[in-house]
Design a protein around this motif. Structure first.
Motif, mmCIF file in Angstrom:
data_model
loop_
_atom_site.group_PDB
_atom_site.id
_atom_site.type_symbol
_atom_site.label_atom_id
_atom_site.label_comp_id
_atom_site.label_asym_id
_atom_site.label_seq_id
_atom_site.Cartn_x
_atom_site.Cartn_y
_atom_site.Cartn_z
ATOM 1 N N VAL A 116 0.843 -1.205 0.000
ATOM 2 C CA VAL A 116 0.000 0.000 0.000
ATOM 3 C C VAL A 116 0.871 1.246 0.000
ATOM 4 O O VAL A 116 0.625 2.196 -0.756
ATOM 5 C CB VAL A 116 -0.952 -0.009 1.217
ATOM 6 N N ALA A 117 1.901 1.257 0.820
ATOM 7 C CA ALA A 117 2.792 2.416 0.881
ATOM 8 C C ALA A 117 3.547 2.606 -0.425
ATOM 9 O O ALA A 117 3.715 3.741 -0.906
ATOM 10 C CB ALA A 117 3.776 2.258 2.039
ATOM 11 N N VAL A 118 4.003 1.515 -1.029
ATOM 12 C CA VAL A 118 4.743 1.604 -2.290
ATOM 13 C C VAL A 118 3.848 2.128 -3.403
ATOM 14 O O VAL A 118 4.242 3.020 -4.176
ATOM 15 C CB VAL A 118 5.327 0.221 -2.660
ATOM 16 N N SER A 119 2.634 1.603 -3.502
ATOM 17 C CA SER A 119 1.711 2.041 -4.550
ATOM 18 C C SER A 119 1.297 3.494 -4.364
ATOM 19 O O SER A 119 1.220 4.267 -5.326
ATOM 20 C CB SER A 119 0.475 1.139 -4.559
ATOM 21 N N THR A 120 1.046 3.877 -3.116
ATOM 22 C CA THR A 120 0.649 5.250 -2.840
ATOM 23 C C THR A 120 1.771 6.227 -3.201
ATOM 24 O O THR A 120 1.520 7.314 -3.735
ATOM 25 C CB THR A 120 0.259 5.404 -1.360
ATOM 26 N N LEU A 124 -0.263 8.944 3.483
ATOM 27 C CA LEU A 124 1.064 8.356 3.606
ATOM 28 C C LEU A 124 2.138 9.178 2.907
ATOM 29 O O LEU A 124 3.296 9.193 3.343
ATOM 30 C CB LEU A 124 1.057 6.936 3.039
ATOM 31 N N SER A 125 1.769 9.861 1.800
ATOM 32 C CA SER A 125 2.790 10.557 1.020
ATOM 33 C C SER A 125 2.404 11.966 0.593
ATOM 34 O O SER A 125 3.300 12.772 0.300
ATOM 35 C CB SER A 125 3.119 9.741 -0.248
ATOM 36 N N TYR A 126 1.102 12.279 0.526
ATOM 37 C CA TYR A 126 0.701 13.628 0.102
ATOM 38 C C TYR A 126 0.727 14.591 1.283
ATOM 39 O O TYR A 126 1.580 15.458 1.388
ATOM 40 C CB TYR A 126 -0.684 13.591 -0.548
ATOM 41 N N ALA A 133 -4.392 6.562 7.300
ATOM 42 C CA ALA A 133 -3.504 6.971 8.381
ATOM 43 C C ALA A 133 -2.382 5.956 8.561
ATOM 44 O O ALA A 133 -1.267 6.312 8.958
ATOM 45 C CB ALA A 133 -4.288 7.116 9.679
ATOM 46 N N PHE A 134 -2.686 4.698 8.260
ATOM 47 C CA PHE A 134 -1.705 3.612 8.257
ATOM 48 C C PHE A 134 -2.013 2.724 7.057
ATOM 49 O O PHE A 134 -3.122 2.736 6.532
ATOM 50 C CB PHE A 134 -1.781 2.811 9.567
ATOM 51 N N VAL A 135 -1.042 1.964 6.624
ATOM 52 C CA VAL A 135 -1.228 1.159 5.419
ATOM 53 C C VAL A 135 -2.388 0.173 5.554
ATOM 54 O O VAL A 135 -3.005 -0.210 4.555
ATOM 55 C CB VAL A 135 0.065 0.393 5.072
#
Length: 391
Positions: free
Chosen positions: A170-174, A332-334, A288-290
């Protein structure tokens, strides 16, 4: 349910969306960020402060709604200060729809400003000793968000064999989506190994599996579908909406590995919008979390219980994947300034307008927006947005 709420579908449109400066902004307070976002949203809609007669705000940052109206110099005739955590701003869309359809206001503003990073003008929260949570949960330390979500994630791993590698997907895709968004705070590529080797915060989450802590404001403007046609932007219709709450304290969840409130929302939103899950082109889900969007994917019925790990694997939610999700980069990234629900809402609106360049999902006509609030997964707000006035 005995009613499908179709009479409320696509009768109200979001006509303006705006954000403030995002990131680390110690030179501004949270009200200034909110006002900056509000003025940007009004300009986006081609309206002014004097056109707004309904204000909907869950804060910002603990400030009473009266402070919002005073700061903006407004005299609204409809007020709603529902405050149930990050999903408040998603739930307030449903409340604005009801108020607009009842004629209680003509132009509704959903207003947000938060400073989780700089804390200028922000309130201090946490369970008070007089509350049930303060007495029965706080002493045992599961009340922080990361430990609450971690409890559920570990239970999901135990029951269904879900792995940390799948959550890291999820984190990688986001981050891949964030790389397409010039405003995203974190845009550098990352791998599953990068995510898993980041500093540990609370098992099973590393820092890269947790949301950002930043400052930002956001705002959307709504009016009736009829009036929306005469305004500056392409109308984005509220096709489906639902809200639900099942508990407050984490210990009172019936099933630590399932999001009951979200599943209840799914019973309404799809028939209300007149669409099925296969008609959803893009999803903006509170991350908020993956692990949070994985629970939502299951509860909303996009996959079976326990199968979200496989669902998100192999870039399933990344650009080009089978389920485009959090196309701005997510919390996570924005950006994630605390209560975050206004930002997936804004991205859903922009995806329906169809002008996001590299991160635009092709031929997108229905966006799902989903958020959580209060205690762990206790409250859920869900929307389906559409560029189509009818189906």
């Amino acid at each position: 349910m005995s009613e499908d709420f179709r009479d409320y579908s696509r009768k109200v449109a979001i006509v303006g969306a705006g954000e403030s400066q995002i990131g680390i902004t110690p030179h501004k307070n949270l009200m200034e960020l909110g006002v900056e976002a509000a003025l940007n949203a009004l300009d986006d809609a081609g309206l002014s402060v004097k056109d707004v007669d309904g204000i909907f705000s869950a804060g910002p940052g603990g400030n009473p709604i009266g402070a919002v109206t005073e700061y903006l110099g407004m005299t609204p005739r409809y007020l709603d200060s529902t405050s149930v955590g990050g999903t408040s701003y998603i739930i307030l869309v449903e409340h604005a729809v009801a108020a607009l359809m009842a004629g209680l206001c003509e132009v509704a503003m959903i207003f947000h400003g938060e400073m989780a990073r700089s804390r200028v003008g922000a309130s201090v929260g946490g369970p008070r000793p007089s509350t049930y949570g303060g007495q029965l949960e706080e002493p045992f330390a599961p009340t922080g968000a990361v430990s609450q979500v971690g409890l559920s994630a570990v239970r999901h791993m135990h029951e269904y064999g879900t792995t940390r590698e799948q959550m890291a997907e999820v984190a990688v895709s986001t981050r891949k989506w964030a790389s397409l968004n010039p405003r995203a705070v974190m845009r550098e590529p990352q791998t599953i190994d990068d995510v898993l080797s980041a500093p540990m915060v609370a098992w099973p989450f590393t820092m890269a599996m947790c949301c950002l802590v930043m400052d930002a404001g956001g705002c959307v403007i709504l009016t009736t579908a009829e009036r929306a046609k005469d305004l500056k932007q392409k109308p984005v219709y509220v096709a489906g909406s639902a809200e639900s709450m099942t508990h407050e304290n984490t210990s009172q969840m019936k099933d630590f590995a399932f999001w009951e409130a979200c599943a209840k929302n799914a019973e309404r939103i799809f028939p209300m919008a007149g669409v099925d899950r296969k008609d959803i082109d893009v999803a903006e889900i509170y991350d908020a979390f993956v692990y949070n969007p994985m629970l939502a994917i299951e509860a909303l019925g996009f996959c079976e219980r326990g199968e979200s790990g496989q669902f998100v694997s192999n870039g399933g939610t990344a650009p080009g994947g089978h389920f485009p999700m959090n196309t701005h980069g997510g919390g996570l990234s924005y950006v994630h300034p605390g209560p975050y629900g206004i930002f997936p809402l804004i991205e859903g609106v922009r995806q329906m307008r169809g002008n996001l360049g590299d991160r635009q999902v092709p031929d997108a006509h229905h966006a799902l927006v989903n958020g959580m609030g209060v205690g762990f997964m206790s409250v859920c707000g869900t929307l389906i947005l559409s560029d189509q006035e009818s189906v």
